[in-house]
Motif scaffolding. Sequence first.
Motif, PDB file in Angstrom:
ATOM      1  N   ILE A 179       0.845  -1.205   0.000  1.00  7.02           N
ATOM      2  CA  ILE A 179       0.000   0.000   0.000  1.00  7.02           C
ATOM      3  C   ILE A 179       0.879   1.254   0.000  1.00  7.02           C
ATOM      4  CG2 ILE A 179      -1.630   1.345   1.409  1.00  7.02           C
ATOM      5  CD1 ILE A 179      -2.858  -1.401   2.235  1.00  7.02           C
ATOM      6  N   LYS A 180       1.950   1.221   0.790  1.00  6.24           N
ATOM      7  CA  LYS A 180       2.864   2.385   0.825  1.00  6.24           C
ATOM      8  C   LYS A 180       3.548   2.583  -0.522  1.00  6.24           C
ATOM      9  CE  LYS A 180       3.768   2.120   5.750  1.00  6.24           C
ATOM     10  NZ  LYS A 180       4.398   1.163   6.657  1.00  6.24           N
ATOM     11  N   LEU A 181       3.855   1.480  -1.207  1.00  8.53           N
ATOM     12  CA  LEU A 181       4.494   1.574  -2.513  1.00  8.53           C
ATOM     13  C   LEU A 181       3.598   2.304  -3.514  1.00  8.53           C
ATOM     14  CD1 LEU A 181       6.738   0.810  -4.540  1.00  8.53           C
ATOM     15  CD2 LEU A 181       5.538  -1.365  -4.893  1.00  8.53           C
ATOM     16  N   VAL A 182       2.303   2.038  -3.451  1.00 10.48           N
ATOM     17  CA  VAL A 182       1.339   2.667  -4.370  1.00 10.48           C
ATOM     18  C   VAL A 182       1.464   4.188  -4.329  1.00 10.48           C
ATOM     19  CG1 VAL A 182      -1.130   3.052  -4.786  1.00 10.48           C
ATOM     20  CG2 VAL A 182      -0.291   0.739  -4.305  1.00 10.48           C
ATOM     21  N   GLU A 183       1.718   4.721  -3.132  1.00  6.55           N
ATOM     22  CA  GLU A 183       1.785   6.175  -2.950  1.00  6.55           C
ATOM     23  C   GLU A 183       2.961   6.814  -3.698  1.00  6.55           C
ATOM     24  OE1 GLU A 183       1.988   6.572   1.273  1.00  6.55           O
ATOM     25  OE2 GLU A 183      -0.018   5.743   1.595  1.00  6.55           O
ATOM     26  N   SER A 184       3.938   5.998  -4.106  1.00  9.65           N
ATOM     27  CA  SER A 184       5.107   6.535  -4.820  1.00  9.65           C
ATOM     28  C   SER A 184       4.864   6.696  -6.316  1.00  9.65           C
ATOM     29  CB  SER A 184       6.312   5.609  -4.611  1.00  9.65           C
ATOM     30  OG  SER A 184       6.677   5.568  -3.250  1.00  9.65           O
ATOM     31  N   PHE A 185       3.724   6.200  -6.807  1.00 12.44           N
ATOM     32  CA  PHE A 185       3.437   6.222  -8.237  1.00 12.44           C
ATOM     33  C   PHE A 185       2.326   7.204  -8.566  1.00 12.44           C
ATOM     34  CE2 PHE A 185       5.873   2.434  -7.857  1.00 12.44           C
ATOM     35  CZ  PHE A 185       6.400   2.171  -9.116  1.00 12.44           C
ATOM     36  N   VAL A 186       2.456   7.838  -9.724  1.00 10.91           N
ATOM     37  CA  VAL A 186       1.412   8.722 -10.234  1.00 10.91           C
ATOM     38  C   VAL A 186       0.387   7.857 -10.980  1.00 10.91           C
ATOM     39  CG1 VAL A 186       0.918  10.626 -11.833  1.00 10.91           C
ATOM     40  CG2 VAL A 186       3.015  10.653 -10.468  1.00 10.91           C
ATOM     41  N   ASP A 187      -0.873   7.977 -10.649  1.00  6.94           N
ATOM     42  CA  ASP A 187      -1.948   7.264 -11.348  1.00  6.94           C
ATOM     43  C   ASP A 187      -1.749   5.746 -11.374  1.00  6.94           C
ATOM     44  OD1 ASP A 187      -4.391   7.232 -12.633  1.00  6.94           O
ATOM     45  OD2 ASP A 187      -3.519   7.412 -14.638  1.00  6.94           O
TER      46      ASP A 187
END
Length: 221
Positions: A179-187
């Motif tokens: 879930i934290k990894l998702v925050e590093s990506f745009v869209d």
Amino acid sequence: MENETQNKKLKILCLHGFRTSGAILRKLVERWPQPLLEKLDLVYMDAPYPAQGKSDVDGFYDPPFYEWFQSDEGFKEFYNFEECLEKIQEFMLSNGPFDGVLGFSQGALLTAAIPGMQREGVALSKVPKVKFVIMASGAKFGGSKFGIPKLASDAFSTPITTPSIHIIGETDFMKEESIKLVESFVDPLVIHHPKGHTIPRLDDKSLDMFCNFIAKIQDLP
């Protein structure tokens, strides 16, 4: 011309999990529905280092088992990381060009850092920048669980604009990291599933999301 674009299979480098193998990852991914698999040219690589300890899948799958790199017990110091990326680059040069990378677990940890390392020019600089990444049971270097190897020190310094799919299991011990990894990506595109630390089968909704994502990538120049 449009049909040609949509019929073109996307070539994807597939990076397996810790102390498993390309053959094991193939068995998991090939349970996906045929309409999706037909759009993909999946190439599986074995990690460069033989497993240095017992594999969690020993007894379920046949050896040999491999690992991409090593770390200390706290996952703060990493070893053979640069060498691992050199081996991946050699493989990509020999077997590519690749459109994208798919990674599971330790392979997803690597996959997540590739766009940022390519952007910074510190790794995989002899191959084209990947157009997309797919991560199942992923995590990021520098998160709460993992330290950060020198080569990946700036990989997440700015949001990653490379299109991404994040496959997250409800009972996966890596769920919070994913879930934290998702925050590093745009869209980012996020696909949730009820299972644990695995590559899940895809239900109809997930299949539609995946196929729509692939169609968009196929339309990229």
